[in-house]
Design an enzyme around this catalytic site. Structure first.
Site, PDB file in Angstrom:
ATOM      1  N   CYS A 157       0.787  -1.000   0.104  1.00  0.00           N
ATOM      2  CA  CYS A 157       0.085   0.107  -0.009  1.00  0.00           C
ATOM      3  C   CYS A 157       0.954   1.348   0.015  1.00  0.00           C
ATOM      4  O   CYS A 157       0.277   2.431  -0.563  1.00  0.00           O
ATOM      5  CB  CYS A 157      -0.867   0.019   1.192  1.00  0.00           C
ATOM      6  N   HIS A 158       2.054   1.320   0.674  1.00  0.00           N
ATOM      7  CA  HIS A 158       2.805   2.437   0.610  1.00  0.00           C
ATOM      8  C   HIS A 158       3.204   2.937  -0.856  1.00  0.00           C
ATOM      9  O   HIS A 158       3.762   3.921  -0.984  1.00  0.00           O
ATOM     10  CB  HIS A 158       4.133   2.042   1.506  1.00  0.00           C
TER      11      HIS A 158
END
Length: 105
Positions: free
Chosen positions: A57-58
């Site tokens: 997700c980063h």
């Protein structure tokens, strides 16, 4: 649009973003055939099981390279650290350099 189905398709796509690259919420939405659903991509990232489930997700940022203030897994400083460890380049104002780090799928 069924929420769970959209989230799962989002996670599958985000898993494809390579190390050292980022994609925007809108870019992911467009790739899913839902160009007006960037906000839903954000909801999916917030609800994601995260890296433990292989969802990086980063690597999803705003279209101008800004990091989300509410990054769900430790805040923007953690997100930046993870991206820097992968070689993502940041501009002096703290945004990701999208011209060099944007994922071109």
């Amino acid at each position: 649009m069924e929420r769970e189905g959209f989230f799962e398709r989002t996670y599958e796509l985000v898993r494809q973003i390579p190390r050292g690259r980022v994609a925007s919420y809108g870019q992911i939405a467009a790739m899913l055939g839902q160009p007006r659903k960037a906000r839903f991509v954000g909801f999916a990232m917030h609800a994601s099981p995260g890296q433990a489930a292989g969802v990086p997700c980063h690597r999803v940022v705003f279209k101008d390279g800004s990091l989300a203030a509410g990054y769900a897994f430790g805040g923007p400083s953690v997100q930046r650290q993870l991206l820097e460890e992968e070689g993502v380049v940041f501009l002096p104002d703290g945004r990701v350099d999208m011209s060099t780090c944007r994922w071109e799928a």
